[in-house]
Scaffold this motif. Structure first.
Motif, PDB file in Angstrom:
ATOM      1  N   THR A  51       0.800  -1.238   0.036  1.00 38.13           N
ATOM      2  CA  THR A  51      -0.013  -0.124  -0.018  1.00 38.13           C
ATOM      3  C   THR A  51       0.919   1.179  -0.012  1.00 38.13           C
ATOM      4  OG1 THR A  51      -0.183  -0.234   2.408  1.00 38.13           O
ATOM      5  CG2 THR A  51      -1.892  -1.063   1.218  1.00 38.13           C
ATOM      6  N   LEU A  52       0.424   2.556  -0.349  1.00 41.74           N
ATOM      7  CA  LEU A  52       1.232   3.584  -0.400  1.00 41.74           C
ATOM      8  C   LEU A  52       0.547   4.614   0.585  1.00 41.74           C
ATOM      9  CD1 LEU A  52       2.983   5.534  -1.762  1.00 41.74           C
ATOM     10  CD2 LEU A  52       1.253   6.455  -2.968  1.00 41.74           C
ATOM     11  N   ARG A  53       1.270   4.999   1.701  1.00 44.37           N
ATOM     12  CA  ARG A  53       0.769   5.802   2.892  1.00 44.37           C
ATOM     13  C   ARG A  53       1.288   7.131   2.697  1.00 44.37           C
ATOM     14  NH1 ARG A  53       2.187   2.004   7.921  1.00 44.37           N
ATOM     15  NH2 ARG A  53       2.031   4.125   8.923  1.00 44.37           N
ATOM     16  N   ILE A  54       0.377   8.019   2.925  1.00 39.91           N
ATOM     17  CA  ILE A  54       0.655   9.528   2.826  1.00 39.91           C
ATOM     18  C   ILE A  54       0.194  10.121   4.004  1.00 39.91           C
ATOM     19  CG2 ILE A  54       0.135  11.830   1.729  1.00 39.91           C
ATOM     20  CD1 ILE A  54       0.113  10.314  -1.004  1.00 39.91           C
ATOM     21  N   ASN A  55       1.187  10.831   4.662  1.00 42.41           N
ATOM     22  CA  ASN A  55       0.729  11.782   5.887  1.00 42.41           C
ATOM     23  C   ASN A  55       0.920  13.090   5.620  1.00 42.41           C
ATOM     24  OD1 ASN A  55       0.129   9.317   7.507  1.00 42.41           O
ATOM     25  ND2 ASN A  55       2.213   9.199   7.890  1.00 42.41           N
ATOM     26  N   GLY A  56       0.119  13.904   5.995  1.00 41.82           N
ATOM     27  CA  GLY A  56       0.266  15.508   5.576  1.00 41.82           C
ATOM     28  C   GLY A  56      -0.758  16.323   6.383  1.00 41.82           C
ATOM     29  N   ARG A  57      -0.768  17.299   5.893  1.00 44.50           N
ATOM     30  CA  ARG A  57      -1.842  18.546   6.382  1.00 44.50           C
ATOM     31  C   ARG A  57      -2.883  18.759   5.302  1.00 44.50           C
ATOM     32  NH1 ARG A  57       0.320  21.446  10.853  1.00 44.50           N
ATOM     33  NH2 ARG A  57      -1.141  23.209  10.441  1.00 44.50           N
ATOM     34  N   ALA A  58      -4.226  18.812   5.652  1.00 43.99           N
ATOM     35  CA  ALA A  58      -5.148  19.033   4.863  1.00 43.99           C
ATOM     36  C   ALA A  58      -5.971  20.318   5.016  1.00 43.99           C
ATOM     37  CB  ALA A  58      -6.111  17.627   5.047  1.00 43.99           C
ATOM     38  N   ARG A  59      -6.712  20.593   3.572  1.00 41.85           N
ATOM     39  CA  ARG A  59      -7.687  21.784   3.911  1.00 41.85           C
ATOM     40  C   ARG A  59      -8.820  21.142   2.891  1.00 41.85           C
ATOM     41  NH1 ARG A  59      -5.201  25.754  -0.184  1.00 41.85           N
ATOM     42  NH2 ARG A  59      -3.329  24.623  -0.870  1.00 41.85           N
ATOM     43  N   LEU A  60      -9.900  21.753   3.140  1.00 40.38           N
ATOM     44  CA  LEU A  60     -11.174  21.565   2.241  1.00 40.38           C
ATOM     45  C   LEU A  60     -11.320  22.623   1.221  1.00 40.38           C
ATOM     46  CD1 LEU A  60     -13.691  20.523   5.128  1.00 40.38           C
ATOM     47  CD2 LEU A  60     -11.966  18.851   3.861  1.00 40.38           C
ATOM     48  N   VAL A  61     -11.638  22.122   0.120  1.00 40.64           N
ATOM     49  CA  VAL A  61     -11.592  23.288  -0.907  1.00 40.64           C
ATOM     50  C   VAL A  61     -13.181  22.706  -1.779  1.00 40.64           C
ATOM     51  CG1 VAL A  61     -10.726  23.932  -3.118  1.00 40.64           C
ATOM     52  CG2 VAL A  61      -9.263  23.303  -1.420  1.00 40.64           C
ATOM     53  N   SER A  62     -13.899  23.940  -1.849  1.00 34.10           N
ATOM     54  CA  SER A  62     -15.288  23.845  -2.419  1.00 34.10           C
ATOM     55  C   SER A  62     -15.519  23.951  -3.928  1.00 34.10           C
ATOM     56  CB  SER A  62     -16.308  24.679  -1.918  1.00 34.10           C
ATOM     57  OG  SER A  62     -15.958  26.206  -2.088  1.00 34.10           O
ATOM     58  N   ALA A  63     -14.303  24.717  -4.511  1.00 38.90           N
ATOM     59  CA  ALA A  63     -14.267  24.802  -5.867  1.00 38.90           C
ATOM     60  C   ALA A  63     -12.823  25.098  -6.251  1.00 38.90           C
ATOM     61  CB  ALA A  63     -15.111  25.936  -6.302  1.00 38.90           C
ATOM     62  N   ALA A  64     -12.434  24.605  -7.766  1.00 40.14           N
ATOM     63  CA  ALA A  64     -11.112  24.799  -7.970  1.00 40.14           C
ATOM     64  C   ALA A  64     -11.177  24.449  -9.473  1.00 40.14           C
ATOM     65  CB  ALA A  64     -10.053  24.426  -7.111  1.00 40.14           C
ATOM     66  N   PRO A  65     -10.215  25.065 -10.374  1.00 39.46           N
ATOM     67  CA  PRO A  65      -9.985  24.458 -11.685  1.00 39.46           C
ATOM     68  C   PRO A  65      -9.778  23.137 -11.765  1.00 39.46           C
ATOM     69  CG  PRO A  65      -9.060  26.563 -11.531  1.00 39.46           C
ATOM     70  CD  PRO A  65      -9.375  26.323 -10.005  1.00 39.46           C
ATOM     71  N   PHE A  66      -8.988  22.621 -10.598  1.00 43.32           N
ATOM     72  CA  PHE A  66      -8.383  21.241 -10.914  1.00 43.32           C
ATOM     73  C   PHE A  66      -9.610  20.154 -10.688  1.00 43.32           C
ATOM     74  CE2 PHE A  66      -7.847  21.879  -6.222  1.00 43.32           C
ATOM     75  CZ  PHE A  66      -8.490  20.714  -5.448  1.00 43.32           C
ATOM     76  N   ILE A  70       1.700  17.139   1.460  1.00 46.42           N
ATOM     77  CA  ILE A  70       2.432  15.873   1.874  1.00 46.42           C
ATOM     78  C   ILE A  70       3.535  16.089   2.724  1.00 46.42           C
ATOM     79  CG2 ILE A  70       3.732  13.928   0.924  1.00 46.42           C
ATOM     80  CD1 ILE A  70       2.216  13.972  -1.526  1.00 46.42           C
ATOM     81  N   GLU A  71       3.574  15.527   3.766  1.00 44.56           N
ATOM     82  CA  GLU A  71       4.785  15.564   4.712  1.00 44.56           C
ATOM     83  C   GLU A  71       5.551  14.345   4.755  1.00 44.56           C
ATOM     84  OE1 GLU A  71       2.789  16.791   8.445  1.00 44.56           O
ATOM     85  OE2 GLU A  71       2.993  18.765   7.906  1.00 44.56           O
ATOM     86  N   GLN A  72       4.714  13.145   4.543  1.00 41.88           N
ATOM     87  CA  GLN A  72       5.641  11.663   4.401  1.00 41.88           C
ATOM     88  C   GLN A  72       4.947  11.075   3.471  1.00 41.88           C
ATOM     89  OE1 GLN A  72       4.878  10.704   8.693  1.00 41.88           O
ATOM     90  NE2 GLN A  72       6.941  10.394   9.022  1.00 41.88           N
ATOM     91  N   VAL A  73       5.584  10.251   2.608  1.00 40.30           N
ATOM     92  CA  VAL A  73       5.002   8.989   1.736  1.00 40.30           C
ATOM     93  C   VAL A  73       6.024   8.161   1.538  1.00 40.30           C
ATOM     94  CG1 VAL A  73       5.987  10.559  -0.304  1.00 40.30           C
ATOM     95  CG2 VAL A  73       4.308   8.910  -0.741  1.00 40.30           C
ATOM     96  N   PHE A  74       5.343   6.878   1.827  1.00 46.78           N
ATOM     97  CA  PHE A  74       5.983   5.820   1.682  1.00 46.78           C
ATOM     98  C   PHE A  74       5.465   4.724   1.442  1.00 46.78           C
ATOM     99  CE2 PHE A  74       5.251   6.442   6.051  1.00 46.78           C
ATOM    100  CZ  PHE A  74       4.824   5.213   6.557  1.00 46.78           C
ATOM    101  N   PHE A  75       5.987   3.504   1.124  1.00 45.43           N
ATOM    102  CA  PHE A  75       5.233   2.336   0.759  1.00 45.43           C
ATOM    103  C   PHE A  75       5.212   1.332   1.738  1.00 45.43           C
ATOM    104  CE2 PHE A  75       5.610   3.667  -3.795  1.00 45.43           C
ATOM    105  CZ  PHE A  75       4.275   3.132  -4.346  1.00 45.43           C
ATOM    106  N   HIS A  76       4.115   0.546   2.214  1.00 44.55           N
ATOM    107  CA  HIS A  76       4.069  -0.395   3.220  1.00 44.55           C
ATOM    108  C   HIS A  76       4.053  -1.681   2.758  1.00 44.55           C
ATOM    109  CE1 HIS A  76       3.293  -0.987   7.538  1.00 44.55           C
ATOM    110  NE2 HIS A  76       2.747  -2.197   7.121  1.00 44.55           N
ATOM    111  N   CYS A  77       4.546  -2.823   3.212  1.00 41.94           N
ATOM    112  CA  CYS A  77       4.706  -4.002   2.807  1.00 41.94           C
ATOM    113  C   CYS A  77       3.135  -4.975   2.977  1.00 41.94           C
ATOM    114  CB  CYS A  77       5.914  -5.039   3.607  1.00 41.94           C
ATOM    115  SG  CYS A  77       5.214  -5.404   5.132  1.00 41.94           S
ATOM    116  N   SER A  78       3.507  -6.075   2.384  1.00 43.82           N
ATOM    117  CA  SER A  78       1.984  -6.874   2.199  1.00 43.82           C
ATOM    118  C   SER A  78       1.533  -7.778   3.337  1.00 43.82           C
ATOM    119  CB  SER A  78       1.986  -7.611   0.866  1.00 43.82           C
ATOM    120  OG  SER A  78       3.102  -8.601   0.865  1.00 43.82           O
ATOM    121  N   LYS A  79       2.444  -7.680   4.396  1.00 42.44           N
ATOM    122  CA  LYS A  79       2.301  -8.857   5.394  1.00 42.44           C
ATOM    123  C   LYS A  79       0.653  -8.712   5.902  1.00 42.44           C
ATOM    124  CE  LYS A  79       7.032  -9.270   7.020  1.00 42.44           C
ATOM    125  NZ  LYS A  79       7.941  -8.956   8.115  1.00 42.44           N
TER     126      LYS A  79
END
Length: 211
Positions: free
Chosen positions: A113-128, A147-156
């Protein structure tokens, strides 16, 4: 509980689990690679974990066809689409009070799996939002994560649980079907028969329509 041995500090934890090896200790990154981008593009499902200001937690599943769930804004920023749901918004209320989030992105059949940790905000409208249209429907909002941290986690965990092995599946085993659960634990005045009809084949037809 009097005969439990509780772990009360980090030293006791390390004594049981040991220290991570160098590869595990150093695998986290702060920016996306091309492999990370490819994983996000292929992932149709993720789990979003949040915590309120008082520390109470929530984990919410998010799902869309691969390519419609998450949009990469740049090497350190992603956006996750929100679609119509039950409107509790527990995790989003948490984000308003505490922006720290944790995400796990899954690809069906893959144990890692791919794990991402970070800081979030809510956006109600944007071009993307145009990049997150699914079946003609734009997101209701988006969770933008720096994103503050991103890494893969094993399948155990997946191997131990046999999650992707159909021969291990028993979805109709000892746990009642969804309609029975709703009737017993989520009173609405509807009968089990009515709930069976609600959660039947037509349930999937309104996935992108507001309830």
């Amino acid at each position: 509980m009097s005969d439990w041995t509780e772990i009360g500090d980090e030293a006791a934890l390390v004594e049981i689990l040991g220290e991570p090896n160098e590869r595990a200790r150093n695998k986290e990154r702060t920016a996306l690679t091309e492999i990370d981008r490819a994983w996000l593009a292929a992932s149709p499902f993720c789990l979003l974990s949040t915590a309120a200001a008082d520390g109470t937690c929530d984990v919410s599943p998010k799902g869309d066809p691969a390519g419609g769930l998450v949009h990469v804004l740049d090497d350190s920023t992603i956006a996750i689409a929100e679609r119509p749901g039950n409107r509790r918004a527990d995790g989003y209320r948490n984000i308003l009070a505490n922006p720290h989030v944790g995400l796990v992105f899954l690809i069906p059949g893959r144990g890692d799996t791919l794990r991402i940790n970070g800081r979030a905000r809510l956006v109600s409208a944007a071009p993307f939002f145009d990049a997150l249209v699914v079946k003609g429907h734009r997101p209701q909002l988006a969770v933008v994560v720096e994103i503050e941290q991103v890494f893969f986690h094993c399948s155990k965990a997946f191997l131990r649980s046999r999650l992707w092995e159909p021969e291990a599946w028993d979805p109709d085993g000892v746990v009642p079907r969804r309609a029975v659960i709703a009737a017993e634990l989520e009173p609405s005045g509807k009968t089990v028969a009515e709930l069976d009809e609600y959660y039947g084949p037509g349930y999937a037809e309104g996935l992108y329509e507001q309830c």
